[in-house]
Design a protein around this motif. Structure first.
Motif, PDB file in Angstrom:
ATOM      1  N   LYS A   1       0.827  -1.203   0.000  1.00 10.42           N
ATOM      2  CA  LYS A   1       0.000   0.000   0.000  1.00 10.42           C
ATOM      3  C   LYS A   1       0.866   1.259   0.000  1.00 10.42           C
ATOM      4  CE  LYS A   1      -2.646  -1.069   3.521  1.00 10.42           C
ATOM      5  NZ  LYS A   1      -3.740  -1.080   4.508  1.00 10.42           N
TER       6      LYS A   1
ATOM      7  N   ASN B   1      -8.280   7.542  -9.222  1.00  9.16           N
ATOM      8  CA  ASN B   1      -9.046   6.330  -9.529  1.00  9.16           C
ATOM      9  C   ASN B   1      -8.259   5.075  -9.174  1.00  9.16           C
ATOM     10  OD1 ASN B   1     -11.271   7.731 -10.478  1.00  9.16           O
ATOM     11  ND2 ASN B   1     -10.577   7.701 -12.593  1.00  9.16           N
TER      12      ASN B   1
ATOM     13  N   GLN C   1      -5.932   4.847  -6.854  1.00 12.09           N
ATOM     14  CA  GLN C   1      -5.906   4.762  -5.387  1.00 12.09           C
ATOM     15  C   GLN C   1      -7.246   4.277  -4.847  1.00 12.09           C
ATOM     16  OE1 GLN C   1      -4.134   8.647  -4.097  1.00 12.09           O
ATOM     17  NE2 GLN C   1      -2.922   7.204  -2.891  1.00 12.09           N
ATOM     18  N   SER C   2      -8.322   4.718  -5.439  1.00 14.73           N
ATOM     19  CA  SER C   2      -9.648   4.281  -5.021  1.00 14.73           C
ATOM     20  C   SER C   2      -9.804   2.773  -5.209  1.00 14.73           C
ATOM     21  CB  SER C   2     -10.721   5.028  -5.818  1.00 14.73           C
ATOM     22  OG  SER C   2     -12.002   4.573  -5.490  1.00 14.73           O
ATOM     23  N   LEU C   3      -9.304   2.274  -6.321  1.00 14.76           N
ATOM     24  CA  LEU C   3      -9.358   0.831  -6.565  1.00 14.76           C
ATOM     25  C   LEU C   3      -8.579   0.063  -5.500  1.00 14.76           C
ATOM     26  CD1 LEU C   3     -10.054  -1.648  -8.291  1.00 14.76           C
ATOM     27  CD2 LEU C   3      -7.987  -1.153  -9.631  1.00 14.76           C
TER      28      LEU C   3
ATOM     29  N   GLU D   1      -7.925   0.997  -2.473  1.00 13.48           N
ATOM     30  CA  GLU D   1      -8.670   1.104  -1.214  1.00 13.48           C
ATOM     31  C   GLU D   1      -9.848   0.134  -1.191  1.00 13.48           C
ATOM     32  OE1 GLU D   1      -9.614   5.266  -0.867  1.00 13.48           O
ATOM     33  OE2 GLU D   1      -7.492   5.805  -0.700  1.00 13.48           O
ATOM     34  N   LYS D   2     -10.547  -0.009  -2.309  1.00 17.10           N
ATOM     35  CA  LYS D   2     -11.677  -0.940  -2.383  1.00 17.10           C
ATOM     36  C   LYS D   2     -11.214  -2.378  -2.226  1.00 17.10           C
ATOM     37  CE  LYS D   2     -14.681   2.037  -5.052  1.00 17.10           C
ATOM     38  NZ  LYS D   2     -15.289   2.353  -6.330  1.00 17.10           N
ATOM     39  N   ILE D   3     -10.113  -2.705  -2.878  1.00 17.00           N
ATOM     40  CA  ILE D   3      -9.570  -4.065  -2.750  1.00 17.00           C
ATOM     41  C   ILE D   3      -9.147  -4.317  -1.319  1.00 17.00           C
ATOM     42  CG2 ILE D   3      -7.623  -5.569  -3.399  1.00 17.00           C
ATOM     43  CD1 ILE D   3      -7.757  -4.201  -6.199  1.00 17.00           C
ATOM     44  N   ASP D   4      -8.479  -3.346  -0.713  1.00 16.37           N
ATOM     45  CA  ASP D   4      -7.981  -3.496   0.656  1.00 16.37           C
ATOM     46  C   ASP D   4      -9.117  -3.648   1.659  1.00 16.37           C
ATOM     47  OD1 ASP D   4      -5.868  -3.574   2.593  1.00 16.37           O
ATOM     48  OD2 ASP D   4      -6.377  -1.507   3.138  1.00 16.37           O
ATOM     49  N   SER D   5     -10.228  -2.995   1.430  1.00 14.32           N
ATOM     50  CA  SER D   5     -11.342  -3.059   2.381  1.00 14.32           C
ATOM     51  C   SER D   5     -12.252  -4.255   2.160  1.00 14.32           C
ATOM     52  CB  SER D   5     -12.154  -1.771   2.325  1.00 14.32           C
ATOM     53  OG  SER D   5     -12.778  -1.630   1.081  1.00 14.32           O
ATOM     54  N   ASN D   6     -12.065  -4.984   1.060  1.00 16.76           N
ATOM     55  CA  ASN D   6     -12.893  -6.144   0.769  1.00 16.76           C
ATOM     56  C   ASN D   6     -12.542  -7.282   1.725  1.00 16.76           C
ATOM     57  OD1 ASN D   6     -13.925  -8.601  -0.395  1.00 16.76           O
ATOM     58  ND2 ASN D   6     -14.199  -7.488  -2.298  1.00 16.76           N
TER      59      ASN D   6
ATOM     60  N   CYS E   1     -10.499 -10.355   0.421  1.00 16.21           N
ATOM     61  CA  CYS E   1      -9.096 -10.237  -0.036  1.00 16.21           C
ATOM     62  C   CYS E   1      -8.143 -10.475   1.103  1.00 16.21           C
ATOM     63  CB  CYS E   1      -8.844  -8.862  -0.639  1.00 16.21           C
ATOM     64  SG  CYS E   1      -9.666  -8.638  -2.213  1.00 16.21           S
TER      65      CYS E   1
END
Length: 70
Positions: free
Chosen positions: A7, A56, A58-60, A62-67, A70
């Protein structure tokens, strides 16, 4: 979640300076060819991607990290 080093790498790659990114890479691989490649890639990203593109990406991350899967 994602590895903290990954990250940080992505964050510096997208938002840091060339020198900050290369210094980060140097912590893990202090070889001139690797550092030169990192510098060239960072310069390329900085010249080709818009701020919106970077946001965009970074947003991706963050979404992967919060899933939770994963």
């Amino acid at each position: 979640g994602l590895c903290p080093a990954f990250k940080e790498d992505v964050n510096l790659f997208l938002t840091g300076s060339v020198s900050e990114y290369v210094a980060f890479i140097q912590q893990y691989k202090n070889e001139s060819v690797i550092l030169e490649n990192a510098e060239n890639l960072k310069k390329c990203v900085d010249s080709k991607l818009t701020e919106e593109d970077k946001a965009n990406a970074q947003s991706l991350i963050e979404k992967i990290d919060s899933n939770v899967f994963c």
